[in-house]
Design an enzyme around this catalytic site. Structure first.
Site, PDB file in Angstrom:
ATOM      1  N   THR A   1      -8.587  -0.587   6.289  1.00 20.18           N
ATOM      2  CA  THR A   1      -7.561  -1.502   5.808  1.00 20.18           C
ATOM      3  C   THR A   1      -8.135  -2.907   5.789  1.00 20.18           C
ATOM      4  O   THR A   1      -8.929  -3.258   6.660  1.00 20.18           O
ATOM      5  CB  THR A   1      -6.289  -1.444   6.679  1.00 20.18           C
ATOM      6  OG1 THR A   1      -5.414  -2.507   6.276  1.00 20.18           O
ATOM      7  CG2 THR A   1      -6.587  -1.581   8.170  1.00 20.18           C
ATOM      8  N   GLY A   2      -7.731  -3.685   4.804  1.00 23.19           N
ATOM      9  CA  GLY A   2      -8.256  -5.045   4.672  1.00 23.19           C
ATOM     10  C   GLY A   2      -8.394  -5.348   3.195  1.00 23.19           C
ATOM     11  O   GLY A   2      -7.850  -4.636   2.352  1.00 23.19           O
TER      12      GLY A   2
ATOM     13  N   ARG B   1      -5.207  -3.235 -10.833  1.00 23.26           N
ATOM     14  CA  ARG B   1      -6.195  -3.491  -9.763  1.00 23.26           C
ATOM     15  C   ARG B   1      -6.169  -2.331  -8.766  1.00 23.26           C
ATOM     16  O   ARG B   1      -5.111  -1.885  -8.330  1.00 23.26           O
ATOM     17  CB  ARG B   1      -5.880  -4.804  -9.065  1.00 23.26           C
ATOM     18  CG  ARG B   1      -6.813  -5.134  -7.883  1.00 23.26           C
ATOM     19  CD  ARG B   1      -6.271  -4.617  -6.565  1.00 23.26           C
ATOM     20  NE  ARG B   1      -7.105  -4.985  -5.433  1.00 23.26           N
ATOM     21  CZ  ARG B   1      -6.944  -4.496  -4.213  1.00 23.26           C
ATOM     22  NH1 ARG B   1      -5.994  -3.625  -3.965  1.00 23.26           N
ATOM     23  NH2 ARG B   1      -7.722  -4.875  -3.232  1.00 23.26           N
TER      24      ARG B   1
ATOM     25  N   THR C   1      -1.180  -1.756   4.785  1.00 25.46           N
ATOM     26  CA  THR C   1      -1.677  -0.442   4.361  1.00 25.46           C
ATOM     27  C   THR C   1      -1.528   0.502   5.550  1.00 25.46           C
ATOM     28  O   THR C   1      -1.589   0.074   6.702  1.00 25.46           O
ATOM     29  CB  THR C   1      -3.154  -0.580   3.963  1.00 25.46           C
ATOM     30  OG1 THR C   1      -3.217  -1.298   2.742  1.00 25.46           O
ATOM     31  CG2 THR C   1      -3.841   0.768   3.784  1.00 25.46           C
TER      32      THR C   1
ATOM     33  N   ASP D   1      -9.873  -0.283  -2.129  1.00 31.15           N
ATOM     34  CA  ASP D   1     -10.682   0.735  -1.455  1.00 31.15           C
ATOM     35  C   ASP D   1      -9.899   1.989  -1.105  1.00 31.15           C
ATOM     36  O   ASP D   1     -10.467   3.089  -0.981  1.00 31.15           O
ATOM     37  CB  ASP D   1     -11.267   0.154  -0.159  1.00 31.15           C
ATOM     38  CG  ASP D   1     -10.166  -0.312   0.803  1.00 31.15           C
ATOM     39  OD1 ASP D   1      -9.205  -0.960   0.340  1.00 31.15           O
ATOM     40  OD2 ASP D   1     -10.254  -0.006   2.011  1.00 31.15           O
TER      41      ASP D   1
ATOM     42  N   GLY E   1      -9.652  -4.876   0.009  1.00 31.75           N
ATOM     43  CA  GLY E   1     -10.376  -3.703  -0.454  1.00 31.75           C
ATOM     44  C   GLY E   1     -11.677  -3.997  -1.170  1.00 31.75           C
ATOM     45  O   GLY E   1     -12.644  -3.234  -1.061  1.00 31.75           O
TER      46      GLY E   1
HETATM   47  N1  ASP Z   1      -7.197  -2.179   1.520  1.00 32.60           N
HETATM   48  C1  ASP Z   1      -5.994  -2.393   0.761  1.00 32.60           C
HETATM   49  C2  ASP Z   1      -6.344  -2.795  -0.639  1.00 32.60           C
HETATM   50  O1  ASP Z   1      -7.274  -3.540  -0.823  1.00 32.60           O
HETATM   51  C3  ASP Z   1      -5.089  -3.423   1.356  1.00 32.60           C
HETATM   52  C4  ASP Z   1      -4.858  -3.350   2.840  1.00 32.60           C
HETATM   53  O2  ASP Z   1      -5.510  -2.625   3.545  1.00 32.60           O
HETATM   54  O3  ASP Z   1      -3.969  -4.032   3.352  1.00 32.60           O
HETATM   55  O4  ASP Z   1      -5.648  -2.407  -1.546  1.00 32.60           O
END
Ligand code: ASP
Length: 294
Positions: free
Chosen positions: A214-215, A192, A164, A195, A217
């Protein structure tokens, strides 16, 4: 009198050990320094974060824009948001298809509609109707991001994504802005939404801070993400960096991982992550350019 300015970027939480991120590192450095020059020349924080995220999307080096991975049905659905902390305005799109730059679609929602968030087919129709640049030939357009292999996409359903993108900035008038864009987690279900497109979670900016998360979500939604950081500052009097760590502690307690980049109103960036690495960079009037991967 002009104030100190700064820009910080991320190319996603999560690094695959043993993969070569030299191209990502070089790209982040070039981009953040070019963004700093824009801010020095008087660009607004809002324009700087939109520009930076659009460049990150276009590079194909991250799991956003050109590097986004398809969902379980083989379709790419993007999520993005942008927020102007000085005006307290935000725009966002989720599960949008076909657009070259989801962050530009989010900016158009903010500037051209009375709404904050457009979803799915409605968001895609909006992009078509408002003349946003569209992907002509999907088969030729997308590329595999750096550090990602097909096996990761097949194996990592619902696990941490690797790219992301986001930006936070403070301009020379002390205005803050944030933007975030993603193709979402690998192997996600059609429809889907994480965040990233939710102002107050994946992206937030107000008068005191700007943040981009990021992570995984789902955990950031449950922990409150960037909005929780702002609330900890506002109501508990925490400084930016401890507030970021406190929010991430909740993410970790719930079983998630990821990271956040943030910016204070005095143009000092903060980075926090509990994932294996956070691809990140910052440049500003007050400190030497920094770039990091792990
Ligand atoms: N936060 C993003 C999501 O859940 C994914 C990511 O940050 O890599 O869609």
């Amino acid at each position: 009198m002009t104030k100190p300015f700064a820009l910080a970027l991320h190319g996603g939480a999560g690094v695959n050990p043993g993969r070569d991120y030299a191209e990502v590192e070089a790209h982040l450095r070039t981009l953040v320094e070019a963004g700093k020059k824009r801010l020095a020349a008087g660009a607004s924080a809002l324009d700087a974060v939109e520009w930076a995220v659009a460049e990150l999307e276009a590079s194909g080096l991250y799991v956003a824009g050109r590097g986004a991975a398809p969902n379980k049905d083989g379709v790419v659905e993007f999520d993005a948001s942008i927020m102007d902390g000085a005006a307290m305005r935000a725009g966002a799109v989720c599960a949008i298809q076909d657009v070259v730059s989801p962050v530009k679609a989010a900016r158009a929602v903010m500037d051209k509609t009375p709404h904050v968030l457009l979803a799915g087919a409605g968001a895609t129709h909006f992009a078509h109707d408002h003349g946003l640049e569209l992907i002509e030939n999907a088969a030729q357009y997308f590329r595999m991001p750096i550090g990602v292999q097909q096996a990761d996409i097949d194996a990592e359903a619902a696990e941490l994504s690797h790219g992301t993108v986001g930006a936070v900035a403070c301009d020379e008038r002390g205005r803050l802005a944030a933007a975030t864009s993603t193709g979402g987690t690998f192997g996600k279900r059609p429809g889907r939404v994480g965040d990233t497109p939710i102002p107050g979670i994946g992206t937030w900016a107000d008068g005191q801070m700007a943040g981009s998360c990021t992570g995984i979500g789902e955990y950031f939604i449950l922990a409150g993400g960037a909005g929780d950081v702002a609330a900890r500052m506002r109501y508990a009097g925490l400084a930016l960096e401890p507030a970021c760590h406190a929010m991430l502690k909740t993410v970790a307690r719930l079983g998630g991982d990821g990271g956040i980049i943030a910016m204070s109103a005095d143009a000092v960036p903060a980075f926090a992550w509990n994932s294996h690495g956070l691809k990140r960079a910052a440049a500003g009037a007050l400190f030497p350019t920094l770039v990091g991967i792990t």
